[in-house]
Design a protein around this motif. Structure first.
Motif, mmCIF file in Angstrom:
data_model
loop_
_atom_site.group_PDB
_atom_site.id
_atom_site.type_symbol
_atom_site.label_atom_id
_atom_site.label_comp_id
_atom_site.label_asym_id
_atom_site.label_seq_id
_atom_site.Cartn_x
_atom_site.Cartn_y
_atom_site.Cartn_z
ATOM 1 N N LYS A 248 0.606 -1.269 -0.011
ATOM 2 C CA LYS A 248 0.093 0.066 -0.143
ATOM 3 C C LYS A 248 0.706 1.268 0.059
ATOM 4 N N LEU A 249 2.116 1.261 0.687
ATOM 5 C CA LEU A 249 3.044 2.485 0.696
ATOM 6 C C LEU A 249 3.657 2.684 -0.561
ATOM 7 N N SER A 259 2.187 10.699 1.855
ATOM 8 C CA SER A 259 2.367 10.135 3.277
ATOM 9 C C SER A 259 1.257 9.011 3.328
ATOM 10 N N SER A 260 1.267 7.974 4.087
ATOM 11 C CA SER A 260 0.492 6.941 4.330
ATOM 12 C C SER A 260 -0.719 7.382 4.846
ATOM 13 N N SER A 261 -0.725 8.481 5.605
ATOM 14 C CA SER A 261 -1.939 8.974 6.368
ATOM 15 C C SER A 261 -2.815 9.898 5.155
ATOM 16 N N ASN A 262 -1.954 10.554 4.548
ATOM 17 C CA ASN A 262 -2.817 11.289 3.522
ATOM 18 C C ASN A 262 -3.327 10.421 2.514
ATOM 19 N N TYR A 264 -4.695 7.130 3.107
ATOM 20 C CA TYR A 264 -5.558 6.701 3.844
ATOM 21 C C TYR A 264 -6.837 7.547 4.095
ATOM 22 N N LYS A 265 -6.446 8.801 4.170
ATOM 23 C CA LYS A 265 -7.399 9.990 4.302
ATOM 24 C C LYS A 265 -8.091 10.199 3.200
ATOM 25 N N THR A 268 -10.434 7.097 2.118
ATOM 26 C CA THR A 268 -11.756 6.984 2.945
ATOM 27 C C THR A 268 -12.667 7.941 2.252
ATOM 28 N N LYS A 274 -11.691 1.462 2.799
ATOM 29 C CA LYS A 274 -10.321 1.200 3.089
ATOM 30 C C LYS A 274 -9.468 0.840 1.947
#
Length: 281
Positions: A248-249, A259-262, A264-265, A268, A274
């Motif tokens: 996924k990264l 970034s991975s957080s961006n 996933y955000k 969603t 997901k």
């Protein structure tokens, strides 16, 4: 469940019209916010239930036709009879890339107070037209691309002429030079999704100031440039999740997420799901 998917692509091999069936059994469904750059024209071939559109609940029946602009919130929340829904997604640029078509945008940016996303279930012309469009996309006879566009346009013209859904006083046009520039900027975005794009960089492609570019882009496409980029990056990631063994990264990086957080955000926000939900079992 999706089945019977057919597509029409442009000269750059980008999908501009896509039809598919959604079939579901009776039951309640959770509200799932999702976003896409395409407009949506759909008809319920069978089934009954409820559509949540904005803050309104609209019942649907066999023959009910719905029209949504890009990024317009909608979700089926209840099904009381087995349904077969024929969806047609089409890119807004089909309505503005040629000056003679731009009046069709009134259905999305010049709506009257009487506009309703649901059209009459007894409108046999709309039913016939949407089914004819799917037939063109599936059979791909000679000149099917042109014919599919003409059928789509005839459905939208029918809505404008036979329903009190457009306020002509709100309608505004755009010169062909502006639409050509926006088209060029969209192609640039899609070709550089994996890079850290900036608004000035994209606006320069269109030879406009960033603020003017953003205004015109949203007027024509129903989404802001950044919303468009985010949705297209997520769509690219979905294809990679389904077709590669990359992490996924790695997929996030190749789709332009910092970034991975961006990642996933954004994922969603756009899909309501997901990333892992799209990885085949």
């Amino acid at each position: 469940m999706r089945c019977f998917e057919f597509t029409l692509t442009d000269d750059s091999h980008r999908t501009v019209i896509r039809s598919y069936h959604s079939k579901h059994s009776p039951g309640r469904l959770p509200y799932r916010e999702h976003h896409h750059t395409e407009c949506e024209l759909s008809i319920f071939l069978s089934g009954r239930g409820t559509y949540a559109v904005h803050d309104t609940l609209l019942p649907f029946f066999p023959g009910s036709v719905f029209l949504f602009g890009s990024n317009e919130a909608h979700c089926i929340t209840e099904i009381t009879e087995q349904l077969d829904l024929l969806n047609v997604h089409f890119e807004p640029k089909l309505l503005w890339e040629h000056p003679e078509n731009i009046g069709l945008l009134q259905l999305f940016n010049a709506r009257s107070k009487h506009f309703c996303n649901r059209f009459e279930d007894t409108d046999h012309y709309l039913r016939h037209t949407i089914l004819a469009l799917e037939k063109e996309l599936s059979e791909k006879d000679a000149c099917h691309g042109l014919q599919a566009r003409l059928i789509l346009y005839s459905a939208l013209i029918h809505m404008i002429r036979h329903y009190d859904c457009v306020d002509a006083a709100k309608a505004t046009g755009s010169p062909s030079s502006v639409t050509a520039s926006i088209g060029a900027s969209m192609q640039y975005m899609e070709e550089h999704l994996d890079t850290p794009l900036t608004l000035k960089e994209i606006a320069d492609v269109a030879c406009m100031s960033p603020s003017y570019f953003s205004t015109v882009f949203k007027k024509l496409n129903g989404v802001s440039p950044w919303e468009y980029i985010t949705i297209k990056r997520v769509e690219k990631a979905i294809v990679m999740l389904k077709s590669t063994d990359l992490t996924k990264l790695a997929i996030a990086e190749q789709c332009g997420f910092s970034s991975s957080s961006n990642f996933y955000k954004a994922f969603t926000h756009v899909t309501g799901k997901k990333p892992g939900d799209f990885i085949p079992d």
